[in-house]
Design a protein around this motif. Structure first.
Motif, PDB file in Angstrom:
ATOM      1  N   GLY A 379      56.674  98.667  46.219  1.00  0.00           N
ATOM      2  CA  GLY A 379      54.967  98.014  46.479  1.00  0.00           C
ATOM      3  C   GLY A 379      54.056  98.383  45.211  1.00  0.00           C
ATOM      4  N   HIS A 465      52.234  98.261  60.841  1.00  0.00           N
ATOM      5  CA  HIS A 465      51.595  97.824  59.453  1.00  0.00           C
ATOM      6  C   HIS A 465      52.213  96.759  58.795  1.00  0.00           C
ATOM      7  N   GLU A 469      50.858  93.062  58.363  1.00  0.00           N
ATOM      8  CA  GLU A 469      50.464  92.589  56.937  1.00  0.00           C
ATOM      9  C   GLU A 469      51.159  91.260  56.732  1.00  0.00           C
ATOM     10  N   THR A 572      48.943  91.855  48.261  1.00  0.00           N
ATOM     11  CA  THR A 572      47.900  93.121  47.816  1.00  0.00           C
ATOM     12  C   THR A 572      46.770  93.055  48.835  1.00  0.00           C
ATOM     13  N   CYS A 575      47.961  93.527  52.574  1.00  0.00           N
ATOM     14  CA  CYS A 575      48.393  94.843  52.828  1.00  0.00           C
ATOM     15  C   CYS A 575      47.347  95.901  53.229  1.00  0.00           C
ATOM     16  N   CYS A 606      58.249  91.957  56.084  1.00  0.00           N
ATOM     17  CA  CYS A 606      56.794  92.080  55.457  1.00  0.00           C
ATOM     18  C   CYS A 606      56.918  91.521  53.800  1.00  0.00           C
ATOM     19  N   HIS A 608      56.855  92.597  50.980  1.00  0.00           N
ATOM     20  CA  HIS A 608      57.907  93.216  50.263  1.00  0.00           C
ATOM     21  C   HIS A 608      59.376  93.098  50.545  1.00  0.00           C
TER      22      HIS A 608
END
Length: 629
Positions: A379, A465, A469, A572, A575, A606, A608
């Protein structure tokens, strides 16, 4: 003094282009067997092929005269119209057999259907012996002994036996993937290393079409790559003009550390093409970490006159007449398949979790590195927006309420429910029984980070999360798509000097760049001027960005760099704007998050590329406790 080289030396030069190692011989001979209409091809090696290679097929075979011609340079049956733009076979140059014969001891035996007997001929170092009658079933058998005996220096450049054998297996594997109507086997020093049966024994692959062809190919790919791939593969079938794309793309959470498992075929010919590999990267860039690689098997069927397969001696590279159409078609087809998969995550996620449960810590330690590699991400490499931009964007895209229950207006449409959930309401509340939904009913929150949900046949563990996200990110992308990308004017326009060809390449995509928020105009020969940049990027190094974009457009034909930077910024922001680990959620909020995931494309991973949830079936949980043997 200029002179004509002797035939034996010419053949050895040709062999240097075509025959690099034993695997090169196998490739040429197996391709010939495929072209001959074989349904069974067997390969036998001794000492990694250096001592002996045998390729035996049941194809149409050759008569006595054809056998004699087969070892003459540029003798072929595969260019009936003498048109190098109309190539419909894997081999077509007529160089393979004479090249192999010039550097080894070759014996060819062949028989056509209905002939009284087979014929056999030996060639040693390019010298042909007399034809002899032989015994053989219809088909062809080629035996190569003492490879490179006529050019012994070449042996010094070969790798270890293990490496050479692996190269041979890779060649046969790739050809087997493309031809599910043919049975293949490969043995080395008495050990069977590869064996697959024809997916459709009664039909050749050319006779299959549509869903039959996809099913046959998936059966073959499952046999070659393993059931795990077939369980996580998304089917592709797209036609555009005269180009047809089929194949399978794995879910993003089923990924690898290298691109070794990206298999590409053009007109059933295995290729490694930079354009096609770039298209795969572009299709997955939004759902996978930059250091991970997708697993795909793609088949492109292109009219022969639209593709040049004669640009490389080993025919490993191709050139397309309309490369932009090919790339756009591949990216669109893969992205559509990933979007249709919705919140689905790969089965390997649950299998990996079960393995961790089953193995004691000490036993599992040696596997930890491989498992971490499977879901590795970084990340820290996400782009950072300019100061103040994050707060503004987060405020714009943030939910209207902290209660997720108010973010959802409707639940899943009935067609997306499990069948028994469509008409099954909980008796006490009148609400649907959430355990019958794909991601189940929220039952608990662990460590204020993970949601535990119960499904009708198991349980789901969700990383709150990571899941939110992705939801925020998809919401941001939808907003950008609807309202466009805001542009900011530069106080002093930036003049950038480029190579003239690069500048023309960049300006040819000026409208597409404008759609991404970058205003570029011509400012003389080999010079462009930049007046506006995407507001979401904040302050940027305009000169470096323009150079990168021009290089990308020239190499891949698309403005990948700018799109990637914008998506990284969005990632970003998503996130930072999503529900953080450590926040307590009510049951209603957890259920609302699960329902949103079920409606959102790509929510199985997610931004990533990590999985957002793990599903464990009831039977697997019972096995953990020894309830069923």
């Amino acid at each position: 003094m200029i002179r004509i080289l002797p035939p034996n030396l010419v053949n050895r030069i040709a062999a240097g282009e075509v025959i690099e190692r034993p695997a090169s011989v196998i490739k040429e001979l197996v391709e010939n067997a495929i072209d001959a209409g074989s349904t069974q091809i067997d390969v036998i090696l001794e000492q990694a092929g250096k001592n002996r290679i045998v390729v035996h097929d049941n194809g149409k075979g050759m008569n006595k005269e054809e056998l004699r011609l087969a070892v003459q340079r540029h003798a072929t049956s595969k260019l009936p119209s003498d048109d190098l733009l109309d190539i419909r076979f894997l081999g077509f140059r007529g160089e393979a057999l004479p090249s192999i014969a010039s550097i080894s001891r070759l014996q060819m035996t062949s028989r056509i259907e209905g002939a009284e007997n087979a014929w056999s001929v030996r060639i040693e170092g390019g010298e042909m012996h007399e034809m002899e009658p032989a015994v053989l079933a219809p088909g062809t058998r080629l035996e190569i002994r003492d490879l490179f005996y006529a050019t012994p220096a070449r042996l010094k450049f070969l790798k270890s036996d293990r490496t050479e054998i692996q190269q041979a297996v890779d060649i046969v594997t790739r050809l087997a993937m493309a031809h599910p109507g043919i049975s293949f086997s490969l043995s080395s020093d008495g050990r069977r290393l590869f064996n697959v049966d024809a997916a459709q024994r009664e039909l050749l692959v050319e006779e299959l079409s549509g869903s039959e062809l996809l099913d046959a190919r998936l059966t073959r790919l499952g046999a070659v790559m393993g059931k795990e791939f077939s369980d996580n593969a998304l089917a592709l079938d797209k036609q555009r003009d005269t180009v047809h794309l089929t194949g399978f793309a794995a879910l993003p959470t089923f990924n690898r550390g290298t691109s070794a498992e990206q298999y590409l075929f053009v007109n059933q010919r295995p290729v490694r093409d930079k354009l096609l590999l770039g298209a795969i990267r572009g299709a997955y860039q939004d759902v996978m970490s930059h250091d991970r690689h997708a697993v795909v098997v793609l088949f492109l069927d292109v009219p022969p006159e639209e593709v040049d397969v004669n640009v490389h001696p080993a025919k490993a590279e191709v050139r397309f007449r309309d490369s932009g159409l090919i790339r756009g078609m591949m990216v669109g087809a893969i992205k559509h398949a990933l979007s249709e998969a919705g919140f689905r995550a790969s089965t390997s996620v649950g299998a990996d979790a079960l393995q961790r449960f089953s193995n004691p810590p000490g036993q599992y330690a040696h596997q930890a590195g491989a498992s971490r590699d499977h879901y590795a991400y970084q990340g820290a490499h996400q782009a950072r927006p300019a100061h103040g931009m994050a707060q503004a964007a987060q405020h714009f895209f943030e939910p209207s309420s902290g209660n997720f229950g108010h973010e959802i207006d409707t639940l899943l449409p009935p067609s997306m429910l499990a069948p028994q959930a469509r008409h099954h309401d909980a008796p006490s509340t009148g609400e649907p029984d959430y355990t019958l939904y794909p991601l189940g009913a929220a039952r608990a929150q662990l460590h204020q980070t993970y949601i535990v949900a119960e499904t009708v046949d198991g349980m789901v563990l969700v990383d709150q999360h990571a899941a939110h996200e992705r939801l925020v990110y998809e919401n941001m992308k939808a907003g950008l798509s609807e309202r466009g990308i805001a542009r900011q004017k530069l106080l002093i326009p930036e003049v950038v000097e480029l190579d003239e060809a690069l500048a023309e390449c960049l300006l040819s995509r000026s409208q597409e760049l404008l759609d991404f928020g970058l205003a570029v105009e011509s400012f003389g020969v080999g010079t462009v001027i930049v007046r506006e940049t995407p507001a979401i990027l904040g302050e940027v190094d305009v000169v470096a960005m323009i150079q990168m974009l021009a290089d990308n457009i020239r190499e891949f034909g698309e403005v990948l760099g700018l799109k990637e930077r914008i998506e990284k910024v969005c990632g970003t922001l998503a996130c930072h704007g999503s529900v953080r680990a450590g926040r307590s959620l009510s049951v209603a909020e957890m259920n609302a998050l699960l329902r949103q995931m079920e409606q959102t494309p790509f929510s199985g991973q997610c931004n990533h590329g990590r999985p957002t949830y793990i599903e464990l079936k009831r039977k697997d949980i019972e096995k953990l406790f020894g309830r069923h043997g």
